[in-house]
Design a protein around this motif. Structure first.
Motif, PDB file in Angstrom:
ATOM      1  N   ALA A 327     -51.605  31.790 -76.539  1.00 53.64           N
ATOM      2  CA  ALA A 327     -50.683  32.896 -76.803  1.00 53.64           C
ATOM      3  C   ALA A 327     -51.254  34.183 -76.226  1.00 53.64           C
ATOM      4  O   ALA A 327     -52.419  34.511 -76.425  1.00 53.64           O
ATOM      5  N   THR A 328     -50.424  34.914 -75.498  1.00 53.64           N
ATOM      6  CA  THR A 328     -50.786  36.264 -75.021  1.00 53.64           C
ATOM      7  C   THR A 328     -49.612  37.150 -75.411  1.00 53.64           C
ATOM      8  O   THR A 328     -49.428  37.450 -76.582  1.00 53.64           O
ATOM      9  N   CYS A 329     -48.856  37.569 -74.409  1.00 54.63           N
ATOM     10  CA  CYS A 329     -47.621  38.261 -74.727  1.00 54.63           C
ATOM     11  C   CYS A 329     -46.522  37.274 -75.103  1.00 54.63           C
ATOM     12  O   CYS A 329     -45.432  37.681 -75.508  1.00 54.63           O
ATOM     13  N   SER A 391     -46.145  35.107 -80.822  1.00 56.11           N
ATOM     14  CA  SER A 391     -46.402  36.442 -80.284  1.00 56.11           C
ATOM     15  C   SER A 391     -45.068  37.116 -80.029  1.00 56.11           C
ATOM     16  O   SER A 391     -44.022  36.470 -79.950  1.00 56.11           O
ATOM     17  N   CYS A 457     -47.211  43.334 -71.770  1.00 61.88           N
ATOM     18  CA  CYS A 457     -46.491  42.065 -71.929  1.00 61.88           C
ATOM     19  C   CYS A 457     -45.216  42.092 -71.097  1.00 61.88           C
ATOM     20  O   CYS A 457     -44.517  43.109 -71.056  1.00 61.88           O
TER      21      CYS A 457
END
Length: 689
Positions: A327-329, A391, A457
């Protein structure tokens, strides 16, 4: 025993004959009674074994018709001149004739197999047959090659008891083949219960030229016998009739169970037909890949079935392989890289869903999962554990588009535009103003756009979008006006006509053909026209009209005044117009201002046309110069006026024939006209005729 010998194949009849001859030779010697008796017992045993085997084996004698050797096509032989043990085939022909052919011959036809073949009928309609022992056989597989001689010929293969009438035989195969090539026919005959002997007979049905002595070539006739294939329980049908399939789980053995005819023995083989076991069951080793085994059954009389192929499909189910993205943006993702849509998948915990490309959806934030696959009752091991992390993702830009018009190209704007975000386009150039309107797009070019937040993001890209080019306004119609002629009024045409356009006229009424020609115009009325396409309309054309057809002068009317003894005759154009131009054919004459024609040559026919500035009339009737002397030549018959016997017009015509004088005429001294308008005739003696 006698019945079996009667229906025995000819090969085994020959074996019995040989055994009998050998035994008889030993009897003649009589050197040792004990040895002689022992020899008889041995041959009797061999004969018994051959009889038992002959019930299971059918051998076709002379299947390729290579005996006797012949040296030309269309060679006739008498079946009684050759031993049946070699010839094999018998004919029902009343003259006992059989017709053999060789490769090549008058039609350059090659044998299907070997060097020789036969023609079904020699001189008369008949059949070829052989008898076989079928006291134990259940099935007889047959094959034969057939070919037409001069075109398409038709024959049938029938089967039945040797002593039964042929009308009661079963039609096993119908063959209808052209003369362009051989065709192999194959099939299986099921022997009826209790039919210990079977005769196969091939008979002609028709020939291409309806001559029963010319047609239906045959070669390579074979019959083989077999019993039912064994049955292996727990299997399904395979790709062929002698194949079955069974699916097992990866890394397990399987026990195969066979059943078949009462008292049968079962033989198991590997895929290369190496014998591996005997009995009603066989247990494989632990299998990790697909494997093929074979089995046959042998009944109590020693008859073998064909081999049955058993295809073992090993259900190899490796554990699902999980590929994750952190998970990031965006939320984390999990995908089964070795996903198979034919498999079922179970998750622990929670029932989740899988897309067609193996992506797992429906996971909950922070929860750990594992999965395994199931196929045909077999389960794989569980995959490794994986976890889902959510996210916040920027919203995908919403594109609102305005369609192109006749006056402007299409446009696009971002309806959910948020100030402060950065909008990234897949193709460089476009910008977004504070109203969300996208500028700088190239018409017809596809774009995608994503939002990048201040935190870095990015949203997913939009679907492709583009601005349509401004709609094309059709060109102003260009009109070609064709002038009126002497035979037709003027016409108009749109020289830049386009089939996809709609053309509107002012005033209404005209229409346009596919060639651009305009129809339906009223002469001398002025029009304009516009072209429309997809809602766009061109400017109006220049005014145009069709002129009336040009005036055509009247055909000159010719009047002739006959010559008399008191005045010469004349020729006049009664509808003479001074402004017109009169053209004579042939040239030479002229017209006076009063319409009188002058300058004509004697013995010449003329026509004349009248022409104005634009048009020329049709030609007048023919006319001829009148002799002003009114003289009659001595020594010949002449007509002076209105010769109904000759040309039909006033002239000095030819001499009438005797047929013209079937009526008597009276003439006055002044030359009056009789009933046939013949004015005056004279001979050399100056006497009326």
């Amino acid at each position: 025993m006698q019945d079996n010998l009667f229906y025995m194949s000819n090969q085994y009849n020959m074996s019995f004959f040989n055994a009998h001859q050998i035994t008889r030779s030993y009897k003649k010697k009589q050197k040792n009674l004990i040895y002689n008796t022992r020899t008889k017992l041995i041959f009797a045993l061999l004969l018994f074994v051959q009889i038992i085997q002959s019930q299971c084996i059918v051998n076709t004698i002379n299947a390729d018709f290579e005996y006797p050797i012949v040296y030309g096509s269309g060679t006739f032989i008498n079946q009684n001149d050759y031993p049946n043990s070699n010839l094999g085939w018998r004919t029902t022909a009343s003259d006992n004739q059989m017709e053999f052919w060789t490769t090549g011959g008058i039609y350059n036809i090659p044998a299907y197999s070997g060097r020789q073949f036969i023609e079904l009928n020699a001189n008369v309609a008949s059949g070829f047959y052989q008898d076989f022992n079928t006291s134990t056989a259940i099935y007889i597989d047959y094959s034969f090659a057939h070919r037409g001689r001069l075109g398409t010929d038709t024959m049938v293969l029938k089967a039945g008891p040797p002593n039964a009438p042929y009308t009661e035989y079963t039609v096993v195969q119908t063959a209808s083949t052209s003369n362009t090539d051989w065709k192999l026919y194959e099939g299986r005959y099921i022997v009826p219960a209790g039919q210990i002997g079977t005769r196969f007979i091939l008979t002609a049905v028709s020939t291409s030229n309806n001559d029963p002595s010319k047609g239906n070539f045959l070669d390579a006739i074979n019959f083989t016998t077999t019993i039912d294939l064994p049955t292996v329980s727990g299997t399904t049908a395979g790709s062929t009739s002698n194949t079955v399939k069974k699916t097992i789980c990866y890394g397990t053995p399987v026990t195969l169970y066979a059943s078949g005819m009462p008292g049968a023995t079962f033989f198991w083989y590997d895929s290369d037909e190496n014998f591996i076991s005997q009995g009603t069951s066989f247990t494989t080793p632990t299998l990790y890949s697909n494997k093929t085994y074979k089995i046959k059954q042998r009944n109590s009389t020693g008859c073998d079935s064909h081999l049955l192929n058993i295809e073992i499909d090993v259900n190899s189910l490796p554990a699902p392989i999980i590929i994750e993205t952190d998970a990031t943006c965006f939320p984390s993702t999990a995908k089964i890289s070795n996903y198979n849509p034919l498999h079922a998948y179970t998750f622990d915990p929670d029932p989740l869903t899988i897309s067609s490309d193996g992506v797992i959806t429906g996971m909950r934030e922070g929860r750990t999962y594992k999965v395994r696959s199931i196929y045909n009752g077999c389960s794989s091991n569980f995959s490794r554990e994986f976890i889902f992390t959510d996210s916040v993702v920027p919203e995908i830009p919403a594109i609102k588009q305005t369609a192109a018009t006749c006056s402007a190209p299409g446009s696009s704007r971002i309806s959910n535009y948020t100030a402060g975000n950065l909008y990234i386009f897949t193709e460089a150039g476009p910008q977004v103003n504070t109203s969300g309107v996208i500028t700088g797009m190239i018409e017809g070019t596809n774009y995608q756009v994503a939002i990048k937040t201040n935190e870095g993001c990015m949203s997913p890209n939009t679907d492709y979008f583009r601005n349509a080019s401004q709609l094309i306004t059709p060109a102003t119609p260009l009109i070609i006006e064709n002038p009126a002629t002497c035979t037709a009024p003027g016409s108009s045409q749109i020289s830049n006509y386009a089939a996809g356009n709609t053309y509107n006229f002012t005033p209404t009424g005209p229409a346009v053909r596919s060639t651009g020609a305009i129809t339906g115009m009223t002469e001398t009325t002025s029009y304009t026209v516009t072209a429309s396409n997809a809602g766009c309309t061109s400017p109006g054309s220049a005014l145009f009209s069709n002129a009336n057809q040009l005036a055509m002068p009247a055909t000159p009317l010719i009047t002739q005044t006959n010559t008399t003894y008191t005045a010469p005759g004349s020729i006049q154009i009664t509808n003479y117009i001074a402004e017109n131009n009169y053209i004579f054919t042939p040239t030479g004459p002229d017209v006076t201002p009063t319409g009188t024609i002058t300058g004509m040559a004697e013995a010449t026919f003329y026509t004349v046309t009248s022409g104005n500035a634009n048009c020329t009339s049709p030609s007048s009737q023919r006319f001829y110069k009148i002799d002003p002397s009114c003289s009659i030549c001595n020594g010949e018959l002449q007509t002076i006026l209105q010769d109904d016997f000759g040309s039909g017009i006033s002239d000095r015509g030819p001499q009438p024939s005797s047929a013209d004088f079937t009526t008597s005429y009276s003439f006055s001294s002044s030359g009056g006209v009789g009933s046939n308008s013949y004015s005056l005739m004279k001979n050399a003696s100056q006497v009326n005729s």
